[in-house]
Scaffold this motif. Sequence first.
Motif, short mmCIF file in Angstrom:
data_model
loop_
_atom_site.label_atom_id
_atom_site.label_comp_id
_atom_site.label_asym_id
_atom_site.label_seq_id
_atom_site.Cartn_x
_atom_site.Cartn_y
_atom_site.Cartn_z
N ASP A 39 0.86 -1.18 0.00
CA ASP A 39 0.00 0.00 0.00
C ASP A 39 0.90 1.23 0.00
O ASP A 39 1.97 1.23 0.61
CB ASP A 39 -0.89 0.02 1.25
N LEU A 40 0.47 2.29 -0.67
CA LEU A 40 1.29 3.50 -0.76
C LEU A 40 0.57 4.68 -0.12
O LEU A 40 -0.66 4.72 -0.05
CB LEU A 40 1.59 3.81 -2.23
N HIS A 41 1.33 5.66 0.36
CA HIS A 41 0.78 6.86 0.99
C HIS A 41 0.02 7.66 -0.07
O HIS A 41 0.55 7.95 -1.14
CB HIS A 41 1.94 7.67 1.56
N SER A 42 -1.24 7.99 0.25
CA SER A 42 -2.06 8.66 -0.76
C SER A 42 -1.62 10.10 -0.96
O SER A 42 -2.02 10.74 -1.94
CB SER A 42 -3.53 8.61 -0.36
N GLY A 43 -0.80 10.64 -0.05
CA GLY A 43 -0.28 11.98 -0.27
C GLY A 43 0.87 11.95 -1.25
O GLY A 43 0.86 12.62 -2.28
N SER A 44 1.85 11.11 -0.98
CA SER A 44 3.05 11.09 -1.81
C SER A 44 2.80 10.48 -3.19
O SER A 44 3.43 10.87 -4.16
CB SER A 44 4.14 10.26 -1.12
N TYR A 45 1.90 9.50 -3.28
CA TYR A 45 1.73 8.78 -4.54
C TYR A 45 0.35 8.95 -5.17
O TYR A 45 0.15 8.61 -6.33
CB TYR A 45 2.03 7.29 -4.33
N GLY A 46 -0.61 9.46 -4.38
CA GLY A 46 -2.00 9.55 -4.85
C GLY A 46 -2.11 10.42 -6.09
O GLY A 46 -1.67 11.56 -6.09
N GLY A 47 -2.74 9.89 -7.13
CA GLY A 47 -2.91 10.64 -8.37
C GLY A 47 -1.96 10.20 -9.46
O GLY A 47 -2.18 10.47 -10.62
N THR A 84 -5.17 6.99 4.94
CA THR A 84 -4.97 7.59 3.62
C THR A 84 -3.92 6.82 2.83
O THR A 84 -2.79 7.27 2.66
CB THR A 84 -4.59 9.06 3.76
N ILE A 85 -4.36 5.66 2.33
CA ILE A 85 -3.46 4.83 1.53
C ILE A 85 -4.02 4.67 0.12
O ILE A 85 -5.22 4.80 -0.11
CB ILE A 85 -3.31 3.41 2.12
N ILE A 86 -3.11 4.35 -0.80
CA ILE A 86 -3.51 3.85 -2.10
C ILE A 86 -3.40 2.34 -1.98
O ILE A 86 -2.29 1.79 -1.90
CB ILE A 86 -2.58 4.36 -3.23
N PRO A 87 -4.54 1.62 -1.93
CA PRO A 87 -4.47 0.18 -1.70
C PRO A 87 -3.84 -0.55 -2.87
O PRO A 87 -4.06 -0.19 -4.03
CB PRO A 87 -5.93 -0.22 -1.52
N THR A 121 1.09 14.15 -8.53
CA THR A 121 1.20 13.91 -7.09
C THR A 121 1.55 15.16 -6.30
O THR A 121 1.56 15.13 -5.07
CB THR A 121 2.26 12.83 -6.79
N THR A 123 -6.69 14.98 -6.11
CA THR A 123 -7.01 13.56 -6.31
C THR A 123 -8.31 13.19 -5.62
O THR A 123 -8.76 13.90 -4.71
CB THR A 123 -5.92 12.63 -5.72
N GLU A 176 -9.37 9.37 -4.20
CA GLU A 176 -8.94 7.97 -4.16
C GLU A 176 -9.79 7.18 -3.17
O GLU A 176 -10.16 7.68 -2.11
CB GLU A 176 -7.47 7.88 -3.72
N ASN A 178 -9.78 4.51 -0.43
CA ASN A 178 -8.77 3.96 0.48
C ASN A 178 -9.17 2.59 1.03
O ASN A 178 -8.34 1.86 1.54
CB ASN A 178 -8.55 4.91 1.66
N ARG A 229 -7.12 14.76 -2.15
CA ARG A 229 -6.05 15.74 -1.90
C ARG A 229 -6.44 16.97 -2.69
O ARG A 229 -6.86 16.85 -3.86
CB ARG A 229 -4.70 15.18 -2.38
N GLY A 272 2.83 16.15 -2.03
CA GLY A 272 1.47 15.71 -2.32
C GLY A 272 0.65 15.43 -1.08
O GLY A 272 -0.57 15.40 -1.11
N GLY A 273 1.35 15.21 0.05
CA GLY A 273 0.66 14.89 1.29
C GLY A 273 0.04 16.13 1.92
O GLY A 273 0.15 17.24 1.40
#
Lengths: 449, 449
Positions: free
Chosen positions: A208-216, A312-315, B290, B295, B297, B299, B325, B394-395
């Motif tokens: 799973d990735l952080h939706s802030g850093s990777y979301g979008g 807040t993850i990207i699953p 990002t 975004t 998403e 979760n 975001r 992005g966070g």
Amino acid sequence: MKDLIEVHKDQFVEELQEFLRIQSISALSEHKEDVKTAARFLADAFERIGMEHIELVETEGHPIVYADWLHAEGKPTVLIYGHYDVQPADPLNLWETPPFDPVVRDGKIYARGATDDKGQLFMYVKALQLLKEKNGELPVNIKFCIEGEEELASPHLPPFIEENQEKLAADAVLISDTSFIDVNQPAICTSLRGALALELKVKTANTDLHSGSYGGGVPNAIHSLTKIVDSFHDRNGRIAVENFYEGVPEPTNELKREVAAIPFNEAQTKDQFGIQALFGEEGFTFQEQTGIRPTLEINGITGGFQGEGIKTIIPSEASAKISCRLVGDQNPQEVYERIEEHIQSHKPSGATVELHQFIKAKPVSLDSQTMMIQKAADAYEAVYGVRPLFPKEGGSIPIVEVFSRVLNVPVVLMGFGLPSENLHAPNEHFHLNNFTRGMETIGHYLESL
Amino acid sequence: MKDLIEVHKDQFVEELQEFLRIQSISALSEHKEDVKTAARFLADAFERIGMEHIELVETEGHPIVYADWLHAEGKPTVLIYGHYDVQPADPLNLWETPPFDPVVRDGKIYARGATDDKGQLFMYVKALQLLKEKNGELPVNIKFCIEGEEELASPHLPPFIEENQEKLAADAVLISDTSFIDVNQPAICTSLRGALALELKVKTANTDLHSGSYGGGVPNAIHSLTKIVDSFHDRNGRIAVENFYEGVPEPTNELKREVAAIPFNEAQTKDQFGIQALFGEEGFTFQEQTGIRPTLEINGITGGFQGEGIKTIIPSEASAKISCRLVGDQNPQEVYERIEEHIQSHKPSGATVELHQFIKAKPVSLDSQTMMIQKAADAYEAVYGVRPLFPKEGGSIPIVEVFSRVLNVPVVLMGFGLPSENLHAPNEHFHLNNFTRGMETIGHYLESL
């Protein structure tokens, strides 16, 4: 028979409660021992009513319970089939009383398996006990072939039937695992949909990735899965999998009339289940949609964060449980392959998919005019005062097709459940009125053969 | 300072491990006491390094820890913010070692909260301890304002800041809760996306129904939910909620150049996270997607049968956790209302929906040219030999916008994490190298003011 039932009724309900207390959930491996306990309970019950050649036939899954009584010389032989396994009980929080703590309320017994199928199966044990008590012997030859894997779509019973055709040979197969049309209208089902079940897993990353850093900027496994799931139907409720409908018969006017004869009260169904609006394949009635048309339904979906609040993850993973009901000449294996192709061609970029198959069962159709079925209709009429209808059931009892084909005998689907008894759902129950009248009907039927 | 760090390093790591062992998961009510334990741990740590006016400020949620040391007459005052709460740890099965049993492997410390934010916060405690050990006093006035609800988007800190403007008055707010570009490129973040989180529940009936008897003729809550979820984006990855992009600035060429200056290695990212193909809004680069684009998403998603195997039900309930975001002038409340309208107008017939809002935070932008930020850049350069870049993160750190607006001072986002440290994911870790060099940088910075 009626008087005898009255005398023993309370005792029989207590014994049924004991049977219902056993958590024989065949789908959950942690209940493997409980499933076996239920098989042993049944074997003991057979022994107490004088059945012979009692066997717990081990399989790779759960055991088959066989027993017979073959001393009615010159009389027909009836093979009774049923199942002692039950569906999982979740969601537990929706049960008013615990699923494995059977309680009688308002003339109904509440427990998982009450109507599907322990309650209906147990009627046979007790009906035979009373027939013996009454006549000192049984009016026909009886064979029991009871399984513990019906809710898994009977993976091990078909080879057992194939390999034991002589042992299981009979003049009819008798099954009580279906239901009335409503409380005053008995039914002998003459058509069952086939089934196919599978699990679809989607993966888009190894974590799973952080939706802030990777979301979008990265694929989301839930987005990918919902895109696939949403592509299974068009906006008119028709299944959009290519060639899915191959083998589905165009309903003739005759069939449409037969299906329309089965009463359906839309307002009552909506009210009972809190349904705002029905929804199904456009151009078909509810009875057609649920009786003679195939389906593709999502039974469960899971992915990403499942706890309270938010995470807040990207699953990276998501999965869905999918099952189909099949009709006519639809071949489960072919349908599976078409769904697989559909998924492969509709999966979004960046998603890998994994498919796992659970159930395959062919649809089946029975002739309502056979003597064995007509005599069953007579027995219902004698006890309930109403002649049963012959509906097309939407559910699947995969083994019916196997019995019908391999043993080449009529299968009599003599159900005593009610459609409102929440089978496969919380607060499953069985009307005790039908438990006792069911025994009476069975007694009547067997004596009439 | 460097020598002193070397002497104390092992002791500091042991103390950090003690801090990381506390399961201060703010989102889960069963960990409420653990969160408080972490607050007390911090208060004790402040006391041991001679901080004064230490307070655990109770809120309706988790406490705020305040402490100060105000004896550097004529010197600037720095307010240090951080958080002692952590994200939930699931899925637990993907952790190589237990999340709350901190382990040092290959120069990294593995535990939930290692980099976000306990490890980074603890650097300040220890940097101040060493500055005192070295000089007998601190080079600037220090105030700590540490919360336990950052992972819940700081519901109670903003009113505390509003009501205590004088107490918290400072010349800069210093925060270490962000990360480097990569191991050799430090960064001072100058833009943070806003956030909005909500839960969507869909209901189609008051009970799950048997997929045989009802399948094909009644609405399915999972179908309804996936239809809504799939409608949130168009096929090009653009968010399809009407007016969602209102307030999103058209990226200028200048901004595009600034964003493009932040290095991004696509092949490495894909390889590291097992991603087959990136996916995002068409027409924008990964860094833009990002960093400066909004975004929406999913979760988490749940509905129907969740166990092993299959259960042939038509599920009556399904739900999804959704977060956005936000950038530029997007207003979280307005975006929430637009999503609500979108859901209402896209929900299929027969589905009722329920929405629950969790988080709202405005986007924020900081000026990289302020003296307080430029001196921080000097400190990094002195310790790491490389001048930091000024990326758009992005966070979301919702509180940054509040500090910046209410206290009207520069906020210096002096992060020491690495983007590969799995924050919010299994196997979160923190490089001990940055733990020690971070202390050195902080010491350097405070002495330079």
